[in-house]
Structures are given as structure tokens and as C-alpha cells.
Design a protein around this motif. Structure first.
Motif, PDB file in Angstrom:
ATOM      1  N   ARG A  53      38.678 -16.016  49.248  1.00  0.00           N
ATOM      2  CA  ARG A  53      37.658 -15.098  48.354  1.00  0.00           C
ATOM      3  C   ARG A  53      36.527 -14.681  48.994  1.00  0.00           C
ATOM      4  O   ARG A  53      36.188 -13.423  48.972  1.00  0.00           O
ATOM      5  CB  ARG A  53      37.220 -16.089  47.353  1.00  0.00           C
ATOM      6  N   SER A  54      36.166 -15.503  50.339  1.00  0.00           N
ATOM      7  CA  SER A  54      35.023 -14.794  50.867  1.00  0.00           C
ATOM      8  C   SER A  54      35.431 -13.600  51.794  1.00  0.00           C
ATOM      9  O   SER A  54      34.773 -12.544  51.935  1.00  0.00           O
ATOM     10  CB  SER A  54      34.288 -15.772  51.718  1.00  0.00           C
ATOM     11  N   VAL A  55      36.883 -13.705  52.383  1.00  0.00           N
ATOM     12  CA  VAL A  55      37.391 -12.547  52.973  1.00  0.00           C
ATOM     13  C   VAL A  55      37.543 -11.463  52.101  1.00  0.00           C
ATOM     14  O   VAL A  55      37.155 -10.281  52.503  1.00  0.00           O
ATOM     15  CB  VAL A  55      38.590 -13.002  54.064  1.00  0.00           C
ATOM     16  N   VAL A  56      38.054 -11.476  51.009  1.00  0.00           N
ATOM     17  CA  VAL A  56      38.225 -10.539  50.175  1.00  0.00           C
ATOM     18  C   VAL A  56      37.106  -9.844  49.641  1.00  0.00           C
ATOM     19  O   VAL A  56      36.943  -8.652  49.654  1.00  0.00           O
ATOM     20  CB  VAL A  56      39.154 -10.851  49.001  1.00  0.00           C
ATOM     21  N   GLY A  57      36.011 -10.590  49.342  1.00  0.00           N
ATOM     22  CA  GLY A  57      34.758 -10.075  48.923  1.00  0.00           C
ATOM     23  C   GLY A  57      34.135  -9.351  49.955  1.00  0.00           C
ATOM     24  O   GLY A  57      33.495  -8.230  49.949  1.00  0.00           O
ATOM     25  N   GLY A  58      34.105  -9.828  51.321  1.00  0.00           N
ATOM     26  CA  GLY A  58      33.435  -9.159  52.455  1.00  0.00           C
ATOM     27  C   GLY A  58      34.459  -7.827  52.816  1.00  0.00           C
ATOM     28  O   GLY A  58      33.816  -6.817  52.919  1.00  0.00           O
ATOM     29  N   GLY A  59      35.657  -7.827  52.338  1.00  0.00           N
ATOM     30  CA  GLY A  59      36.443  -6.504  52.594  1.00  0.00           C
ATOM     31  C   GLY A  59      36.261  -5.625  51.770  1.00  0.00           C
ATOM     32  O   GLY A  59      35.819  -4.151  51.891  1.00  0.00           O
ATOM     33  N   ALA A  61      33.084  -5.192  49.941  1.00  0.00           N
ATOM     34  CA  ALA A  61      31.744  -4.717  50.374  1.00  0.00           C
ATOM     35  C   ALA A  61      31.703  -3.888  51.443  1.00  0.00           C
ATOM     36  O   ALA A  61      31.257  -2.860  51.578  1.00  0.00           O
ATOM     37  CB  ALA A  61      30.933  -5.988  50.766  1.00  0.00           C
ATOM     38  N   ALA A  62      32.582  -4.247  52.615  1.00  0.00           N
ATOM     39  CA  ALA A  62      32.778  -3.138  53.702  1.00  0.00           C
ATOM     40  C   ALA A  62      33.200  -1.773  53.178  1.00  0.00           C
ATOM     41  O   ALA A  62      32.986  -0.732  53.808  1.00  0.00           O
ATOM     42  CB  ALA A  62      33.428  -4.019  54.821  1.00  0.00           C
ATOM     43  N   ALA A  63      34.349  -1.819  52.405  1.00  0.00           N
ATOM     44  CA  ALA A  63      34.773  -0.495  51.806  1.00  0.00           C
ATOM     45  C   ALA A  63      33.746   0.302  51.284  1.00  0.00           C
ATOM     46  O   ALA A  63      33.743   1.461  51.495  1.00  0.00           O
ATOM     47  CB  ALA A  63      36.011  -0.919  50.977  1.00  0.00           C
ATOM     48  N   LEU A  64      33.050  -0.335  50.131  1.00  0.00           N
ATOM     49  CA  LEU A  64      32.087   0.222  49.437  1.00  0.00           C
ATOM     50  C   LEU A  64      31.037   0.988  50.314  1.00  0.00           C
ATOM     51  O   LEU A  64      30.750   1.913  50.335  1.00  0.00           O
ATOM     52  CB  LEU A  64      31.454  -0.518  48.442  1.00  0.00           C
ATOM     53  N   GLY A  65      30.597   0.119  51.395  1.00  0.00           N
ATOM     54  CA  GLY A  65      29.685   0.665  52.427  1.00  0.00           C
ATOM     55  C   GLY A  65      30.348   1.929  53.060  1.00  0.00           C
ATOM     56  O   GLY A  65      29.437   2.667  53.552  1.00  0.00           O
ATOM     57  N   GLY A  66      31.552   1.807  53.589  1.00  0.00           N
ATOM     58  CA  GLY A  66      31.993   2.991  54.304  1.00  0.00           C
ATOM     59  C   GLY A  66      32.265   4.133  53.326  1.00  0.00           C
ATOM     60  O   GLY A  66      31.848   5.267  53.703  1.00  0.00           O
ATOM     61  N   ILE A  67      32.394   4.010  52.133  1.00  0.00           N
ATOM     62  CA  ILE A  67      32.642   5.265  51.226  1.00  0.00           C
ATOM     63  C   ILE A  67      31.276   5.719  50.825  1.00  0.00           C
ATOM     64  O   ILE A  67      31.054   7.033  50.976  1.00  0.00           O
ATOM     65  CB  ILE A  67      33.210   4.732  49.590  1.00  0.00           C
ATOM     66  N   VAL A  68      30.239   4.992  50.851  1.00  0.00           N
ATOM     67  CA  VAL A  68      28.733   5.305  50.758  1.00  0.00           C
ATOM     68  C   VAL A  68      28.476   6.307  51.862  1.00  0.00           C
ATOM     69  O   VAL A  68      27.630   7.170  52.027  1.00  0.00           O
ATOM     70  CB  VAL A  68      27.929   4.508  50.505  1.00  0.00           C
ATOM     71  N   ALA A  69      28.941   5.754  53.254  1.00  0.00           N
ATOM     72  CA  ALA A  69      28.537   6.455  54.381  1.00  0.00           C
ATOM     73  C   ALA A  69      29.204   7.685  54.543  1.00  0.00           C
ATOM     74  O   ALA A  69      28.514   8.476  55.058  1.00  0.00           O
ATOM     75  CB  ALA A  69      28.792   5.465  55.596  1.00  0.00           C
ATOM     76  N   ILE A  70      30.250   7.597  54.096  1.00  0.00           N
ATOM     77  CA  ILE A  70      31.178   9.124  54.254  1.00  0.00           C
ATOM     78  C   ILE A  70      30.676  10.124  53.036  1.00  0.00           C
ATOM     79  O   ILE A  70      30.538  11.133  53.337  1.00  0.00           O
ATOM     80  CB  ILE A  70      32.809   8.722  54.206  1.00  0.00           C
ATOM     81  N   PHE A  71      30.657   9.511  51.895  1.00  0.00           N
ATOM     82  CA  PHE A  71      30.207  10.547  50.870  1.00  0.00           C
ATOM     83  C   PHE A  71      28.824  10.045  50.261  1.00  0.00           C
ATOM     84  O   PHE A  71      28.604   9.038  49.323  1.00  0.00           O
ATOM     85  CB  PHE A  71      31.228  10.475  49.758  1.00  0.00           C
TER      86      PHE A  71
END
Length: 159
Positions: A53-59, A61-71
Motif C-alpha cells: 500500500r505504501s509503494v502504491v500510494g507513493g507511486g 503521489a509521484a504520478a500526480l507530481g509529474g503531471i503538475v510539473a508537466i502541465f
């Protein structure tokens, strides 16, 4: 003449009497009655897959951070900035009806020395600037009053 009472006896007269044991027990039982029965909530058993669960939650969060950085969330066109100095004329929807400047009081502050060492006489002025403005759409008249305080320095040429 009578001797004054010691401080301790005077202070004991000021203290309220203690509550009786029976009154204390009645209040405690009333509080317990108002609180109601004690309810125990069952706790959830610990789950075994905490690492997944912690690895999935971290993934996520990282995906959302990447989307905000790109757009980025801010628009690409910059918003117009406010001017530091307001315009000299009111906006087009407001009409200046009247305006006045008046001095309310003048106080002599005495002599002061300027930066170059010359003697100056200081006067403190309390002035008020008033403007009446009417809104064209609603017809509301607003009176704007701006008090200010100024110090007027006048050079002294003769003593």
C-alpha cells in the motif's frame, strides 16, 4: 484595644467552605449519568500488506507530481499586475461630484535643526482631503475622507 487577628485567620474567613462528601458524590453520579454508558469501539486488525500500500500510494503521489510539473496549474498568459500608483481619475463608472481640502489644526512644534545645521521652525498641520463620488449604475454617493499629517519646516533667517 484588641489585638489584630493574624493574617492566617483572616484568610481562612475569606475561603469558601468545602463541599461535603455527599454533595461531591451526587455531582459525580450526575456527571456519569449524563455521560451515558461507556462504548468500546472495536479496533481494526492490522493489515499485512502495508508495504504494498505504501509503494502504491507513493507511486500515485509521484504520478500526480509529474503531471503538475508537466502541465502547470497556472495559466500560460500572465495576469495584468496592479499599478503601484492608482490612476489620477476615478474609473469610468464613477463621477466626481465635489472635492475639498481643509486644514483642521496647526501646532507649533518649536525649532528644529535641518540636515545641514540650519535652524528651522516646525509647524505640524492636520489636513483632511474629502471627495464625493457617485456611482453611475446604482446612483450611490460615496464620501471619501483622507486625513493626513504634515510637518512644515520654515527657515529662520533672523534671531
Amino acid at each position: 484595644m484588641q489585638a489584630p487577628d493574624p493574617v492566617e485567620t483572616i484568610l481562612t474567613r475569606l475561603m469558601p467552605p468545602a463541599m461535603s462528601q455527599g454533595a461531591h458524590q451526587e455531582i459525580a453520579s450526575m456527571i456519569e449519568e449524563l455521560a451515558g454508558p461507556i462504548v468500546e469501539l472495536p479496533s481494526a486488525p492490522p493489515a499485512g500488506n502495508w508495504w504494498i500500500r505504501s509503494v502504491v500510494g507513493g507511486g500515485i503521489a509521484a504520478a500526480l507530481g509529474g503531471i503538475v510539473a508537466i502541465f502547470p496549474l497556472t495559466p500560460a498568459t500572465p495576469e495584468p499586475r496592479l499599478a503601484l500608483n492608482p490612476p489620477a481619475h476615478p474609473p469610468s463608472g464613477l463621477v466626481l461630484i465635489s472635492g475639498s481640502d481643509r486644514v483642521e489644526s496647526i501646532t507649533d512644534e518649536g525649532w528644529q535643526e535641518s540636515q545641514d545645521g540650519a535652524a528651522m521652525r516646525a509647524l505640524r498641520l492636520n489636513a483632511v482631503e474629502e471627495r464625493s463620488v457617485r456611482d453611475q449604475e446604482s446612483g450611490i454617493v460615496v464620501k471619501i475622507s483622507e486625513p493626513r499629517e504634515e510637518i512644515l519646516l520654515m527657515p529662520i533667517t533672523s534671531f
